[in-house]
Motif scaffolding. Structure first.
Motif, PDB file in Angstrom:
ATOM      1  N   VAL A 157     -29.986  50.763 -72.727  1.00 39.40           N
ATOM      2  CA  VAL A 157     -30.886  49.677 -73.139  1.00 39.40           C
ATOM      3  C   VAL A 157     -30.625  48.429 -72.308  1.00 39.40           C
ATOM      4  O   VAL A 157     -29.477  48.095 -72.001  1.00 39.40           O
ATOM      5  CB  VAL A 157     -30.762  49.369 -74.647  1.00 39.40           C
ATOM      6  CG1 VAL A 157     -31.209  50.571 -75.476  1.00 39.40           C
ATOM      7  CG2 VAL A 157     -29.355  48.960 -75.028  1.00 39.40           C
ATOM      8  N   VAL A 158     -31.688  47.755 -71.974  1.00 44.44           N
ATOM      9  CA  VAL A 158     -31.581  46.597 -71.091  1.00 44.44           C
ATOM     10  C   VAL A 158     -30.788  45.465 -71.744  1.00 44.44           C
ATOM     11  O   VAL A 158     -30.129  44.679 -71.053  1.00 44.44           O
ATOM     12  CB  VAL A 158     -32.988  46.123 -70.653  1.00 44.44           C
ATOM     13  CG1 VAL A 158     -33.742  45.467 -71.807  1.00 44.44           C
ATOM     14  CG2 VAL A 158     -32.896  45.178 -69.458  1.00 44.44           C
ATOM     15  N   GLU A 159     -30.819  45.383 -73.068  1.00 44.20           N
ATOM     16  CA  GLU A 159     -30.061  44.346 -73.771  1.00 44.20           C
ATOM     17  C   GLU A 159     -28.574  44.440 -73.441  1.00 44.20           C
ATOM     18  O   GLU A 159     -27.905  43.420 -73.217  1.00 44.20           O
ATOM     19  CB  GLU A 159     -30.278  44.495 -75.273  1.00 44.20           C
ATOM     20  CG  GLU A 159     -29.600  43.431 -76.130  1.00 44.20           C
ATOM     21  CD  GLU A 159     -29.906  43.620 -77.594  1.00 44.20           C
ATOM     22  OE1 GLU A 159     -30.596  42.749 -78.154  1.00 44.20           O
ATOM     23  OE2 GLU A 159     -29.472  44.645 -78.177  1.00 44.20           O
ATOM     24  N   GLU A 160     -28.037  45.656 -73.379  1.00 48.20           N
ATOM     25  CA  GLU A 160     -26.623  45.835 -73.069  1.00 48.20           C
ATOM     26  C   GLU A 160     -26.324  45.613 -71.594  1.00 48.20           C
ATOM     27  O   GLU A 160     -25.204  45.255 -71.232  1.00 48.20           O
ATOM     28  CB  GLU A 160     -26.176  47.243 -73.483  1.00 48.20           C
ATOM     29  CG  GLU A 160     -26.201  47.466 -74.973  1.00 48.20           C
ATOM     30  CD  GLU A 160     -25.352  46.445 -75.722  1.00 48.20           C
ATOM     31  OE1 GLU A 160     -24.133  46.406 -75.488  1.00 48.20           O
ATOM     32  OE2 GLU A 160     -25.914  45.679 -76.517  1.00 48.20           O
ATOM     33  N   ALA A 161     -27.323  45.798 -70.755  1.00 50.33           N
ATOM     34  CA  ALA A 161     -27.124  45.583 -69.321  1.00 50.33           C
ATOM     35  C   ALA A 161     -27.190  44.121 -68.940  1.00 50.33           C
ATOM     36  O   ALA A 161     -26.725  43.744 -67.856  1.00 50.33           O
ATOM     37  CB  ALA A 161     -28.170  46.365 -68.524  1.00 50.33           C
ATOM     38  N   TYR A 191     -26.827  41.189 -71.488  1.00 51.05           N
ATOM     39  CA  TYR A 191     -26.309  40.123 -72.357  1.00 51.05           C
ATOM     40  C   TYR A 191     -25.325  39.257 -71.585  1.00 51.05           C
ATOM     41  O   TYR A 191     -25.162  38.063 -71.862  1.00 51.05           O
ATOM     42  CB  TYR A 191     -25.719  40.663 -73.652  1.00 51.05           C
ATOM     43  CG  TYR A 191     -24.404  41.375 -73.540  1.00 51.05           C
ATOM     44  CD1 TYR A 191     -23.200  40.691 -73.713  1.00 51.05           C
ATOM     45  CD2 TYR A 191     -24.355  42.744 -73.283  1.00 51.05           C
ATOM     46  CE1 TYR A 191     -21.994  41.342 -73.602  1.00 51.05           C
ATOM     47  CE2 TYR A 191     -23.152  43.403 -73.186  1.00 51.05           C
ATOM     48  CZ  TYR A 191     -21.972  42.705 -73.347  1.00 51.05           C
ATOM     49  OH  TYR A 191     -20.768  43.362 -73.235  1.00 51.05           O
ATOM     50  N   VAL A 192     -24.644  39.851 -70.612  1.00 50.77           N
ATOM     51  CA  VAL A 192     -24.085  39.118 -69.474  1.00 50.77           C
ATOM     52  C   VAL A 192     -24.501  39.920 -68.240  1.00 50.77           C
ATOM     53  O   VAL A 192     -24.783  41.120 -68.337  1.00 50.77           O
ATOM     54  CB  VAL A 192     -22.538  38.971 -69.531  1.00 50.77           C
ATOM     55  CG1 VAL A 192     -22.104  38.115 -70.696  1.00 50.77           C
ATOM     56  CG2 VAL A 192     -21.848  40.329 -69.563  1.00 50.77           C
ATOM     57  N   LYS A 193     -24.541  39.266 -67.091  1.00 56.74           N
ATOM     58  CA  LYS A 193     -25.019  39.952 -65.889  1.00 56.74           C
ATOM     59  C   LYS A 193     -23.889  40.753 -65.254  1.00 56.74           C
ATOM     60  O   LYS A 193     -23.298  40.369 -64.256  1.00 56.74           O
ATOM     61  CB  LYS A 193     -25.602  38.935 -64.896  1.00 56.74           C
ATOM     62  CG  LYS A 193     -26.911  38.322 -65.369  1.00 56.74           C
ATOM     63  CD  LYS A 193     -27.532  37.422 -64.297  1.00 56.74           C
ATOM     64  CE  LYS A 193     -28.894  36.926 -64.732  1.00 56.74           C
ATOM     65  NZ  LYS A 193     -29.538  36.090 -63.699  1.00 56.74           N
ATOM     66  N   HIS A 194     -23.639  41.922 -65.849  1.00 56.13           N
ATOM     67  CA  HIS A 194     -22.523  42.763 -65.446  1.00 56.13           C
ATOM     68  C   HIS A 194     -22.551  43.074 -63.947  1.00 56.13           C
ATOM     69  O   HIS A 194     -23.616  43.218 -63.336  1.00 56.13           O
ATOM     70  CB  HIS A 194     -22.576  44.097 -66.192  1.00 56.13           C
ATOM     71  CG  HIS A 194     -22.506  43.970 -67.677  1.00 56.13           C
ATOM     72  ND1 HIS A 194     -21.346  43.689 -68.341  1.00 56.13           N
ATOM     73  CD2 HIS A 194     -23.464  44.097 -68.634  1.00 56.13           C
ATOM     74  CE1 HIS A 194     -21.577  43.649 -69.637  1.00 56.13           C
ATOM     75  NE2 HIS A 194     -22.845  43.894 -69.838  1.00 56.13           N
ATOM     76  N   HIS A 195     -21.362  43.200 -63.385  1.00 54.92           N
ATOM     77  CA  HIS A 195     -21.209  43.642 -61.997  1.00 54.92           C
ATOM     78  C   HIS A 195     -22.044  44.900 -61.779  1.00 54.92           C
ATOM     79  O   HIS A 195     -22.081  45.807 -62.617  1.00 54.92           O
ATOM     80  CB  HIS A 195     -19.731  43.938 -61.739  1.00 54.92           C
ATOM     81  CG  HIS A 195     -19.349  44.045 -60.296  1.00 54.92           C
ATOM     82  ND1 HIS A 195     -19.840  45.030 -59.458  1.00 54.92           N
ATOM     83  CD2 HIS A 195     -18.481  43.310 -59.526  1.00 54.92           C
ATOM     84  CE1 HIS A 195     -19.314  44.902 -58.258  1.00 54.92           C
ATOM     85  NE2 HIS A 195     -18.486  43.853 -58.271  1.00 54.92           N
ATOM     86  N   HIS A 253     -27.571  40.472 -60.192  1.00 61.34           N
ATOM     87  CA  HIS A 253     -26.278  40.613 -60.853  1.00 61.34           C
ATOM     88  C   HIS A 253     -25.151  40.483 -59.838  1.00 61.34           C
ATOM     89  O   HIS A 253     -25.321  40.721 -58.644  1.00 61.34           O
ATOM     90  CB  HIS A 253     -26.192  41.960 -61.574  1.00 61.34           C
ATOM     91  CG  HIS A 253     -26.888  41.967 -62.896  1.00 61.34           C
ATOM     92  ND1 HIS A 253     -26.343  42.532 -64.028  1.00 61.34           N
ATOM     93  CD2 HIS A 253     -28.086  41.474 -63.276  1.00 61.34           C
ATOM     94  CE1 HIS A 253     -27.169  42.393 -65.034  1.00 61.34           C
ATOM     95  NE2 HIS A 253     -28.243  41.755 -64.606  1.00 61.34           N
ATOM     96  N   PHE A 254     -23.984  40.113 -60.340  1.00 64.38           N
ATOM     97  CA  PHE A 254     -22.818  39.860 -59.504  1.00 64.38           C
ATOM     98  C   PHE A 254     -22.343  41.140 -58.827  1.00 64.38           C
ATOM     99  O   PHE A 254     -22.449  42.233 -59.370  1.00 64.38           O
ATOM    100  CB  PHE A 254     -21.692  39.291 -60.381  1.00 64.38           C
ATOM    101  CG  PHE A 254     -20.402  39.024 -59.658  1.00 64.38           C
ATOM    102  CD1 PHE A 254     -20.221  37.857 -58.940  1.00 64.38           C
ATOM    103  CD2 PHE A 254     -19.365  39.943 -59.701  1.00 64.38           C
ATOM    104  CE1 PHE A 254     -19.026  37.602 -58.278  1.00 64.38           C
ATOM    105  CE2 PHE A 254     -18.167  39.697 -59.057  1.00 64.38           C
ATOM    106  CZ  PHE A 254     -18.000  38.534 -58.342  1.00 64.38           C
ATOM    107  N   GLY A 255     -21.779  40.990 -57.643  1.00 66.71           N
ATOM    108  CA  GLY A 255     -21.004  42.050 -57.024  1.00 66.71           C
ATOM    109  C   GLY A 255     -21.738  42.909 -56.030  1.00 66.71           C
ATOM    110  O   GLY A 255     -22.968  42.940 -55.961  1.00 66.71           O
ATOM    111  N   ASP A 256     -20.943  43.624 -55.240  1.00 69.78           N
ATOM    112  CA  ASP A 256     -21.464  44.564 -54.247  1.00 69.78           C
ATOM    113  C   ASP A 256     -21.695  45.922 -54.900  1.00 69.78           C
ATOM    114  O   ASP A 256     -20.871  46.390 -55.683  1.00 69.78           O
ATOM    115  CB  ASP A 256     -20.467  44.716 -53.093  1.00 69.78           C
ATOM    116  CG  ASP A 256     -20.169  43.400 -52.392  1.00 69.78           C
ATOM    117  OD1 ASP A 256     -21.021  42.493 -52.453  1.00 69.78           O
ATOM    118  OD2 ASP A 256     -19.072  43.279 -51.809  1.00 69.78           O
ATOM    119  N   LEU A 257     -22.777  46.558 -54.530  1.00 67.54           N
ATOM    120  CA  LEU A 257     -23.068  47.897 -55.041  1.00 67.54           C
ATOM    121  C   LEU A 257     -22.378  48.977 -54.220  1.00 67.54           C
ATOM    122  O   LEU A 257     -21.954  50.003 -54.749  1.00 67.54           O
ATOM    123  CB  LEU A 257     -24.582  48.110 -55.033  1.00 67.54           C
ATOM    124  CG  LEU A 257     -25.132  49.343 -55.744  1.00 67.54           C
ATOM    125  CD1 LEU A 257     -24.655  49.401 -57.188  1.00 67.54           C
ATOM    126  CD2 LEU A 257     -26.652  49.336 -55.691  1.00 67.54           C
TER     127      LEU A 257
END
Length: 500
Positions: free
Chosen positions: A33-37, A39-43, A211-215
């Motif tokens: 769910v997008v809400e869990e992805a 609620y903070v902008k996870h790496h 979102h933060f970080g390198d993929l």
């Protein structure tokens, strides 16, 4: 009679309590769910790890005869939240019973209470929230060391009857060595993304580009089999030297001798007991020394269990405390990694590249800076929660709030873990080539950690001076004349103001 069995993204364990009495006719519900992805902008790598591991776990369950209702993030009908997806699944399957294993986070528990589900205990841990609360009852201080000793006795790990093997409960005095220049840590086991993971990577790149970080490069294990391979690699190749160098830091090497299995442990691909048993077996065989094995087991049996217990004992009020009244906004370089302080640039750079940094980088570099600079705990905690692949609030919040920031006023730590540039210089090669010098106290070449350390003590003297473990630095501070103190404060204010 049928049961809807809900499995969350950090519950990817075949022996999960909510799956244990599964019978044909039941349905396992898994939801992206997008809400869990968001609620903070996870790496980005954290998102890929969890989502790919969920998809692989669903296929594993199907292979073993489970009926799985899997809602993908890109499903057109996906409503985007746990609660609404549970409601849709109940409408689809019309179960007579809904069961779910208790979550790791307070906010998710609050959601669960509205699902009409039977919430069963998560017995993958050594201790339950109730057993921790019983241990904590009537104690004036909740120190991890004493909890850890009780957990050793209860688990039997590294025990000879009622006594610890080797005669000591911990061997920290043997575990504080810097990495010699001629020592090269082993190359770490990383895993090439398979088609399922590549599909998830493409989705994350398209849907969460900010979102933060390198993929890339993505090398995390996303199956239990690969997570076990990563564990075996650590036990055989890294654990023997883990103890000696667990506090060391090295430019260009994010992993050193660390296990790098906490993401797998925290999403359920590995469980604590099997990890500790394998480490203890390495000591029993003579493959790893006691200081290494004890130090590693303490991270799981001690710290991990302790912070979970503290989280459930103290939440939700715990997150609102701010003992040192820190208010400064998080500087932009926590996101960019661009900083003239090489230690900060290295630790944040490793984080950006790998969604990982080891515990000394987190505590004594980025955490130490946040403490000394007086950064707002909520902003710092949000950063820690989103940048690391192993970060879930139950484990991230107490470690950051209590251990790194002393925002709880000493509930967790007996003193603030504040340090000057000398500590970082002693435990790393970060200071080599840095424009700031760890042995210079004031002036343009001075390491900012040096004057920030004393400014921190001056700023917080009324709150910290009575702390018995802070007696030595405050006695030193008392010997400084007023002019030197004022000079320290001027340098600190000028530097902190320059952060924007």
């Amino acid at each position: 009679m049928s049961t809807l069995r809900i499995v969350l993204g950090d519950q990817l364990t075949r022996g999960l309590s909510s799956l244990r009495d599964y019978v044909p006719g039941d349905t396992v519900l898994m939801m992206e769910v997008v809400e869990e992805a968001t609620y903070v902008k996870h790496h980005k790598q954290k998102l890929v790890l969890v989502l790919s591991a969920m998809r692989h776990f669903a296929e594993e369950l199907r292979h073993h005869g489970f009926s799985v209702d899997y809602v993908r993030l890109d499903d057109a009908a996906n409503t985007g939240s746990f609660t609404s997806e549970v409601q849709r699944a109940i409408a689809r399957h019309k179960p007579s019973r809904v069961v779910v294993t208790e979550p790791g986070e307070w906010r998710v528990l609050e959601m669960m209470k509205g699902w009409g589900a039977e919430i069963v205990s998560d017995d993958r841990f050594f201790a339950t929230p109730a057993s921790f609360a019983a241990w904590a009852k009537d104690r004036k201080q909740l120190r991890m060391e004493f909890f850890y000793r009780d957990m050793r006795r209860l688990s039997g790990l590294l025990m000879e009857g009622d006594d610890p093997v080797g005669g000591y409960w911990n061997f920290d005095h043997d575990n504080r060595k810097s990495l010699p220049k001629d020592v090269t840590p082993p190359k770490r086991r990383r895993f090439e993304p398979d088609p399922v993971t590549r599909e998830v990577m493409d989705m994350v790149a398209a849907r969460f580009p900010d979102h933060f970080g390198d993929l890339e490069p993505f090398g995390w294990a996303v199956t239990r089999a690969d997570a076990l391979e990563a564990l075996d690699h650590f036990i055989s190749s890294c654990l023997p030297d883990f103890g000696d160098y667990q506090d060391a830091m090295k430019q260009g090497d994010a992993f050193l001798y660390h296990s790098v299995i906490s993401p797998y442990l925290n999403i359920g691909l590995l469980i604590p007991r099997e990890i500790c048993d394998r480490a203890q077996a390495a000591w029993s065989r003579g493959d790893s020394p006691l200081n290494a094995v004890e130090g590693f087991i303490r991270q799981i049996l001690g710290w991990r269990e302790y912070v979970r217990g503290l989280y459930w004992l103290k939440m939700p009020d715990y997150a609102e405390t701010n003992f040192l009244e820190a208010r400064r906004p998080l500087p932009a370089f926590y996101w960019t990694g661009k900083n003239e302080m090489n230690c900060m640039a290295q630790a944040i750079g490793d984080t950006k590249a790998h969604a990982y940094a080891h515990h000394i980088q987190r505590l004594m570099v980025t955490g130490n800076f946040a403490l000394l600079a007086g950064l707002d705990p909520k902003q710092v905690e949000q950063w820690y929660l989103l940048v690391y692949a192993d970060a879930f609030e139950w484990v991230e919040l107490p470690n950051t709030h209590g251990m790194a920031l002393f925002a709880d006023g000493g509930v967790m730590a007996s003193k603030p873990y504040a340090a000057s540039g000398a500590y970082i210089d002693r435990m790393s090669d970060y200071c080599t080539g840095c424009r700031f010098k760890p042995d210079v106290k004031l002036g343009p070449k001075a390491c900012p950690f040096n004057y920030l350390y004393w400014d921190f003590l001056i700023r917080n003297e009324a709150k910290l001076k009575a702390n018995p473990r802070m007696g030595m630095p405050y006695r030193t501070l008392a010997k400084m004349d007023a002019e030197r103190k004022a000079d320290i404060q001027r340098h600190a204010v000028k530097f902190l103001d320059s952060l924007g």
